[in-house]
Design a protein around this motif. Structure first.
Motif, PDB file in Angstrom:
ATOM      1  N   MET A   1      47.316  41.587  46.824  1.00  0.00           N
ATOM      2  CA  MET A   1      46.407  40.768  47.628  1.00  0.00           C
ATOM      3  C   MET A   1      46.013  39.481  46.897  1.00  0.00           C
ATOM      4  SD  MET A   1      44.750  40.396  50.457  1.00  0.00           S
ATOM      5  CE  MET A   1      44.623  41.991  51.250  1.00  0.00           C
ATOM      6  N   LEU A   2      45.746  39.591  45.583  1.00  0.00           N
ATOM      7  CA  LEU A   2      45.352  38.403  44.824  1.00  0.00           C
ATOM      8  C   LEU A   2      46.425  37.332  44.866  1.00  0.00           C
ATOM      9  CD1 LEU A   2      43.202  37.194  42.798  1.00  0.00           C
ATOM     10  CD2 LEU A   2      44.721  38.022  40.990  1.00  0.00           C
ATOM     11  N   GLU A   4      48.655  36.652  47.130  1.00  0.00           N
ATOM     12  CA  GLU A   4      48.681  35.981  48.432  1.00  0.00           C
ATOM     13  C   GLU A   4      47.453  35.109  48.641  1.00  0.00           C
ATOM     14  OE1 GLU A   4      49.237  39.183  47.913  1.00  0.00           O
ATOM     15  OE2 GLU A   4      51.352  39.429  48.446  1.00  0.00           O
ATOM     16  N   LYS A   5      46.304  35.592  48.228  1.00  0.00           N
ATOM     17  CA  LYS A   5      45.058  34.850  48.448  1.00  0.00           C
ATOM     18  C   LYS A   5      45.043  33.532  47.689  1.00  0.00           C
ATOM     19  CE  LYS A   5      42.408  37.265  51.233  1.00  0.00           C
ATOM     20  NZ  LYS A   5      41.902  36.680  52.508  1.00  0.00           N
ATOM     21  N   GLU A   8      47.230  30.994  49.326  1.00  0.00           N
ATOM     22  CA  GLU A   8      46.558  30.438  50.503  1.00  0.00           C
ATOM     23  C   GLU A   8      45.542  29.380  50.116  1.00  0.00           C
ATOM     24  OE1 GLU A   8      44.817  33.656  52.613  1.00  0.00           O
ATOM     25  OE2 GLU A   8      46.754  34.580  53.137  1.00  0.00           O
ATOM     26  N   LEU A  57      37.026  34.885  44.513  1.00  0.00           N
ATOM     27  CA  LEU A  57      37.994  35.969  44.353  1.00  0.00           C
ATOM     28  C   LEU A  57      37.747  36.761  43.073  1.00  0.00           C
ATOM     29  CD1 LEU A  57      41.533  34.537  45.240  1.00  0.00           C
ATOM     30  CD2 LEU A  57      40.227  36.245  46.503  1.00  0.00           C
ATOM     31  N   GLU A 132      54.082  36.838  38.404  1.00  0.00           N
ATOM     32  CA  GLU A 132      53.115  37.804  37.886  1.00  0.00           C
ATOM     33  C   GLU A 132      53.720  38.474  36.661  1.00  0.00           C
ATOM     34  OE1 GLU A 132      50.164  41.307  39.586  1.00  0.00           O
ATOM     35  OE2 GLU A 132      51.955  40.741  40.721  1.00  0.00           O
TER      36      GLU A 132
END
Length: 269
Positions: A1-2, A4-5, A8, A57, A132
């Motif tokens: 999730m991180l 992708e966030k 964005e 975040l 990553e």
């Protein structure tokens, strides 16, 4: 999730305050922040937006290029804090000002002095790179794996970024670089140059000045794709505050890294 966030956040901040000013900057929107260094309102506004949303975040310090320009002490969070966001709101500002599309919006996450995640957004081509630590590198969601270079330096294409090198050493680098097939001065944006290595468009890049927001994202992208980004003594690159160690060599694979260092610097393993 991180992953992708953050991607964005970079794309949305770019769409809000960077892209609308491309080839539309007014004279009052370009300033000199230091001798030979320029900044635009797009850089400053994008950094504010990105920093705020990254802290939402993960609430850790944000070391942004423009914030550090105003308060250099902020960069020492890279040494003192267990986790830090790094932000370059417009990498390739000179290109952006000149109306050239070679610029990027970048961020990375540093934990205990090592880059663990990285993002590069190239707005003018809508290309997103991400990496990553230990998990890989991607371009627009597609896994990147760098094919090893040819064994012949005469086939290689690379860049030697020697602006900040001592003049005598610069001459030596340029002379030694004649052994390669093609050597360019680069694209004046790390967020464009590092992806060229990961994408297989060239085999090496030599950098001297290594500001952390410029090099943390691309270094992780290249290494996770199978390449090498290391200090000139072969040690692992780690982002440190401005004024730290100089010199960085990036290459398609370990053998190309060693051979490029040998040719450019006259250093054998």
């Amino acid at each position: 999730m991180l992953m992708e966030k953050v991607a964005e956040i970079l794309a949305e901040a770019s769409a809000e305050v960077v892209v609308p000013r491309f080839r539309a900057l007014t004279a009052g929107e370009v300033m000199e922040k230091a001798p030979g260094e320029v900044v635009t309102v797009a850089d400053r506004e994008a950094e504010v937006i990105i920093a705020r949303r990254l802290r939402e975040l993960l609430p850790v310090p944000v070391v942004g290029e423009e914030a550090v320009s105003a308060d250099p002490a902020l960069a020492h969070a890279l040494e003192s804090e267990p986790a830090v966001w790094l932000v370059d709101p417009v990498d390739g500002t000179s290109n952006f000002i000149a109306g050239r599309p070679d610029f990027a919006v970048m961020a990375s996450l540093v934990r205990s002095g090592a880059t663990v995640a990285a993002w590069i957004w190239q707005p003018m081509t809508a290309t997103a790179y991400a990496a990553e630590l230990g998990s890989g590198a991607w371009r627009n969601g597609e896994r990147l794996t760098r094919t090893p270079a040819s064994a012949r330096p005469g086939d290689w294409r690379g860049s030697v970024k020697s602006r900040f090198v001592d003049p005598a050493e610069r001459d030596r680098l340029r002379s030694n670089a004649a052994a390669f097939g093609e050597v360019t001065p680069g694209r004046h944006a790390a967020g464009v140059e590092y992806p060229q290595i990961a994408d297989g468009e060239q085999e090496f890049i030599f950098y001297w000045r290594t500001l952390p927001w410029d090099h943390a994202p691309g270094s992780l992208l290249v290494t996770e794709a199978g390449g090498v980004s290391a200090r000139l003594d072969g040690s692992t690159y780690r982002p440190d505050p401005p004024g730290g160690e100089d010199g960085l060599l990036v290459a398609a694979d370990p053998a190309t890294w060693e051979r490029t260092r040998e040719i450019l610097l006259g250093v054998r393993a």
